[in-house]
Write an enzyme that holds these catalytic residues in place. Structure first.
Site, PDB file in Angstrom:
ATOM      1  N   GLY A 145       0.896  -1.116  -0.045  1.00 46.51           N
ATOM      2  CA  GLY A 145       0.022   0.007   0.114  1.00 46.51           C
ATOM      3  C   GLY A 145       0.612   1.466   0.138  1.00 46.51           C
ATOM      4  O   GLY A 145       0.482   2.333  -0.250  1.00 46.51           O
ATOM      5  N   HIS A 158     -30.473  16.914 -14.325  1.00 41.65           N
ATOM      6  CA  HIS A 158     -31.052  18.066 -13.394  1.00 41.65           C
ATOM      7  C   HIS A 158     -31.526  17.356 -12.230  1.00 41.65           C
ATOM      8  O   HIS A 158     -32.629  16.476 -12.313  1.00 41.65           O
ATOM      9  CB  HIS A 158     -31.864  18.888 -14.153  1.00 41.65           C
ATOM     10  CG  HIS A 158     -32.337  20.002 -13.361  1.00 41.65           C
ATOM     11  ND1 HIS A 158     -31.624  20.949 -12.844  1.00 41.65           N
ATOM     12  CD2 HIS A 158     -33.804  20.096 -12.700  1.00 41.65           C
ATOM     13  CE1 HIS A 158     -32.411  21.701 -12.258  1.00 41.65           C
ATOM     14  NE2 HIS A 158     -33.606  21.340 -11.908  1.00 41.65           N
TER      15      HIS A 158
HETATM   16  C1  LIG Z   1      -0.152  12.852   3.980  1.00 41.94           C
HETATM   17  C2  LIG Z   1      -0.256  12.464   2.483  1.00 41.94           C
HETATM   18  C3  LIG Z   1      -1.530  12.750   1.815  1.00 41.94           C
HETATM   19  C4  LIG Z   1      -1.281  12.275   0.570  1.00 41.94           C
HETATM   20  N1  LIG Z   1      -2.544  12.468  -0.174  1.00 41.94           N
HETATM   21  C5  LIG Z   1      -2.659  12.226  -1.476  1.00 41.94           C
HETATM   22  C6  LIG Z   1      -3.994  12.365  -2.025  1.00 41.94           C
HETATM   23  O1  LIG Z   1      -4.854  12.327  -1.555  1.00 41.94           O
HETATM   24  N2  LIG Z   1      -4.042  11.869  -3.379  1.00 41.94           N
HETATM   25  C7  LIG Z   1      -3.042  11.406  -3.975  1.00 41.94           C
HETATM   26  O2  LIG Z   1      -2.855  11.271  -5.469  1.00 41.94           O
HETATM   27  N3  LIG Z   1      -1.756  11.495  -3.495  1.00 41.94           N
HETATM   28  C8  LIG Z   1      -1.610  11.755  -2.287  1.00 41.94           C
HETATM   29  N4  LIG Z   1      -0.251  11.635  -1.357  1.00 41.94           N
HETATM   30  C9  LIG Z   1       0.750  11.132  -2.462  1.00 41.94           C
HETATM   31  C10 LIG Z   1       0.790   9.720  -2.407  1.00 41.94           C
HETATM   32  O3  LIG Z   1       0.803   9.138  -1.417  1.00 41.94           O
HETATM   33  C11 LIG Z   1       2.027   9.448  -3.295  1.00 41.94           C
HETATM   34  O4  LIG Z   1       2.007  10.171  -4.632  1.00 41.94           O
HETATM   35  C12 LIG Z   1       2.162   8.016  -3.663  1.00 41.94           C
HETATM   36  O5  LIG Z   1       1.974   7.079  -2.589  1.00 41.94           O
HETATM   37  C13 LIG Z   1       3.288   7.570  -4.597  1.00 41.94           C
HETATM   38  O6  LIG Z   1       3.288   6.299  -4.898  1.00 41.94           O
HETATM   39  P1  LIG Z   1       4.662   5.527  -5.157  1.00 41.94           P
HETATM   40  O7  LIG Z   1       3.999   4.006  -5.489  1.00 41.94           O
HETATM   41  O8  LIG Z   1       5.398   6.060  -6.136  1.00 41.94           O
HETATM   42  O9  LIG Z   1       5.312   5.429  -3.801  1.00 41.94           O
HETATM   43  P2  LIG Z   1       4.955   5.249  -2.199  1.00 41.94           P
HETATM   44  O10 LIG Z   1       3.357   4.983  -2.112  1.00 41.94           O
HETATM   45  O11 LIG Z   1       5.745   6.028  -1.366  1.00 41.94           O
HETATM   46  O12 LIG Z   1       5.423   3.615  -1.974  1.00 41.94           O
HETATM   47  C14 LIG Z   1       6.784   3.241  -1.970  1.00 41.94           C
HETATM   48  C15 LIG Z   1       7.133   2.305  -1.134  1.00 41.94           C
HETATM   49  O13 LIG Z   1       8.498   1.486  -1.475  1.00 41.94           O
HETATM   50  C16 LIG Z   1       8.946   1.033  -0.297  1.00 41.94           C
HETATM   51  N5  LIG Z   1      10.470   1.205  -0.319  1.00 41.94           N
HETATM   52  C17 LIG Z   1      11.314   1.976  -0.530  1.00 41.94           C
HETATM   53  N6  LIG Z   1      12.568   1.767  -0.663  1.00 41.94           N
HETATM   54  C18 LIG Z   1      12.426   0.390  -0.608  1.00 41.94           C
HETATM   55  C19 LIG Z   1      13.535  -0.416  -0.562  1.00 41.94           C
HETATM   56  N7  LIG Z   1      14.879  -0.154  -0.581  1.00 41.94           N
HETATM   57  N8  LIG Z   1      13.050  -1.886  -0.530  1.00 41.94           N
HETATM   58  C20 LIG Z   1      11.997  -2.051  -0.364  1.00 41.94           C
HETATM   59  N9  LIG Z   1      10.886  -1.304  -0.355  1.00 41.94           N
HETATM   60  C21 LIG Z   1      11.393   0.082  -0.314  1.00 41.94           C
HETATM   61  C22 LIG Z   1       8.401   2.143   1.150  1.00 41.94           C
HETATM   62  O14 LIG Z   1       8.490   1.297   2.186  1.00 41.94           O
HETATM   63  C23 LIG Z   1       6.948   2.463   0.325  1.00 41.94           C
HETATM   64  O15 LIG Z   1       6.051   1.570   0.854  1.00 41.94           O
HETATM   65  C24 LIG Z   1      -0.380  11.931  -0.282  1.00 41.94           C
HETATM   66  C25 LIG Z   1       0.899  11.860   0.427  1.00 41.94           C
HETATM   67  C26 LIG Z   1       0.922  12.149   1.774  1.00 41.94           C
HETATM   68  C27 LIG Z   1       2.304  11.939   2.559  1.00 41.94           C
END
Ligand SMILES: Cc1cc2nc3c(=O)[nH]c(=O)nc-3n(C[C@H](O)[C@H](O)[C@H](O)COP(=O)(O)OP(=O)(O)OC[C@H]3O[C@@H](n4cnc5c(N)ncnc54)[C@H](O)[C@@H]3O)c2cc1C
Length: 469
Positions: free
Chosen positions: A41, A448
């Site tokens: 997640g 509407h």
């Molecule tokens: C408070 C908050 C509210 C937000 N609200 C919204 C919203 O309403 N709508 C929206 O679109 N976006 C929102 N965002 C932004 C959104 O969460 C991110 O844009 C999104 O999660 C990015 O997805 P990602 O898959 O790139 O990375 P992430 O969700 O950051 O997932 C990356 C994962 O990689 C794992 N990881 C990292 N390095 C390693 C490693 N070396 N080995 C194993 N695992 C690793 C981490 O543990 C993490 O679980 C919000 C962010 C925050 C902080």
């Protein structure tokens, strides 16, 4: 040390990584998805989008009941908010959704591995499992989806007691009396709204002279006015000089950019939300010579492949809009490219939503961007005050604005300020994706009474003949 083979290894199980893993499995690949967290997640489900929206929803309902229900003839005594029940509800939502991903992994025969991954070679990933065991995973394709982490503020240590990141600010055990929020971006404004609704004094400090500087200026001004009415204080064009915490409170020294005057602010807690940076620590990018930008984002080509063939990257770790749905689109495209398909991500049609009250949603260009690019445009605007459903719902705050090309009438941008903006923006995204003209939208029948009629009316207004204003 044990060895295993996969067709694709996805590092990171956030919305970019887990969605890519599912799509790759649908395309016939044997996939492993790795995350340091014991549950999939990523930031979004565990500490970002979902917990913040759960708390925004609970506190919005509370504030509605307290401030507005009487206008609908609903009266009651002894209303109160129970923070620990709200937090339990938030946890329940997060756990439910996270378990949903575990179910989808099983259904698609994706192996979820809990541990820290690093690049061993261009076709090997080293994995240190949470149990301490080492594994080498062999694969022809690696997808890096490691996301982002909060940008620290120089010289300030986040202790999650008095000086908070968004993670700490979404898990407080009691309502603080006062909170200073450093950074007027969407995360700061959403979290500020949660605590303001529960009675906390909120002051937002922002370096720029506008909140959410990337937002359409008119929408930004409307949102700021509305938040001020709700009791949120803003100090714009203000720089933070120092943040020091003691057992009693936090002292923040700020300085106005206009007159360089210093001011000392005291608050119970401080939230640092000055942006997010790519999470690349420990990945071993240097070992393979994977190129990054000056700000540390992984560089990729338009197939999401890095300079090392077979290694791809998507989501927050490659920069651009740091949004969950942008990461998902990139994840799907990256694995479809790997499978020889020719997908496309249209970055001009990625919506952005701020889930405050009212919400602000936008897609495409802002007025400022069009002016800078010297693109001639017409504006069609419709206030929700003139929308019958908004009137019936006693929910008339905000407006809907369409920016269309002056000559071709093609819709170039849509900006909505309204409590339902985040839902309404979907039709505007469709319009941009299919290069609709304002006249196309004006000629579509909208049910509407619905708030979506405002899009039709704004489109009619571009033509100069809105019906209800
Ligand atoms: C408070 C908050 C509210 C937000 N609200 C919204 C919203 O309403 N709508 C929206 O679109 N976006 C929102 N965002 C932004 C959104 O969460 C991110 O844009 C999104 O999660 C990015 O997805 P990602 O898959 O790139 O990375 P992430 O969700 O950051 O997932 C990356 C994962 O990689 C794992 N990881 C990292 N390095 C390693 C490693 N070396 N080995 C194993 N695992 C690793 C981490 O543990 C993490 O679980 C919000 C962010 C925050 C902080």
């Amino acid at each position: 040390m044990s060895y295993k083979y996969f067709d694709l290894i996805v590092i990171g199980a956030g919305p970019g990584g887990y969605v890519a893993a599912i799509r790759a499995a649908q395309l016939g690949m044997k996939v492993a998805c790795i995350d340091k967290r014991d549950m999939p997640g990523g930031t979004c489900l565990n500490i970002g989008c979902i917990p913040s929206k759960a708390l925004l929803h609970s506190t919005h309902k509370f504030a509605e009941a307290r401030d507005n229900f009487y206008q609908q003839g609903i009266l009651f005594d002894h209303l109160r908010a129970d923070l620990s029940l709200m937090m339990q509800q938030k946890e329940k939502v997060v756990q439910g959704l996270v378990q949903g991903i575990s179910y989808l992994f099983k259904k698609n025969k994706i192996e979820f591995l809990n541990g820290e991954a690093s690049l061993h070679s261009s076709h090997e990933v080293q994995l240190t499992l949470a149990t301490g065991e080492l594994m080498i995973l062999e694969t022809p394709k690696i997808l890096i989806a490691t996301g982002s982490i909060p940008t620290p503020l120089s010289g300030v240590v986040i202790d999650e007691q008095r000086i908070l990141s968004s993670t700490g600010a979404l898990s407080l055990k009691s309502v603080p009396q006062s909170m200073i929020i450093i950074g007027g971006g969407y995360i700061g404004l959403e979290i500020g709204s949660i605590w303001r609704r529960l009675g906390c004094e909120i002051t937002v400090i922002e370096y720029s002279d506008r909140i959410v500087p990337s937002m359409d200026q008119e929408a930004g001004t409307a949102l700021k006015k509305s938040l001020e009415k709700q009791g949120v204080h803003f100090k714009l064009a203000t720089q933070v000089k120092s943040v020091e915490s003691s057992t009693e409170n936090v002292r923040t020294i700020v300085s106005s950019i206009l007159d360089s005057k210093d001011e000392v602010l005291e608050s119970e807690v401080v939230l640092i939300s000055v942006g997010r940076k790519p999470f690349i620590q420990g990945l071993g990018l240097e070992r393979l010579g994977i190129k990054t930008t000056e700000r540390g984002f992984i560089s990729v080509n338009n197939h999401f492949e890095t300079n090392i063939p077979g290694i791809y990257a998507i989501g927050d770790v490659i920069g651009g809009s740091m949004l969950a749905h942008k990461a998902e689109e990139e994840g799907i495209s990256a694995v479809e490219f790997m499978a020889g398909q020719r997908p496309q991500v249209n970055y001009n049609a990625i919506p952005a939503v701020i889930y405050t009250s009212p919400e602000v949603a936008s897609v495409g260009k802002t007025e400022q961007e069009l002016k800078e690019a010297k693109i001639p445009f017409k504006v069609g605007k419709f206030p929700f005050q003139a929308n019958s459903r908004a009137r019936a719902n006693n929910d008339t705050e905000g407006f809907l604005k369409i920016l269309a090309h002056e000559k071709t009438d093609e819709i170039l941008g849509v900006h909505i300020v309204h409590s339902e903006a985040g839902t309404m923006i979907a039709e505007a995204v469709l319009a941009l994706e299919y290069k609709a003209s304002a006249e196309d939208i004006a000629r579509i029948c909208h049910a509407h009474p619905t708030t979506s009629e405002a899009l039709k009316e704004a489109a009619l207004s571009v033509q100069g003949h809105a019906i209800h204003i």
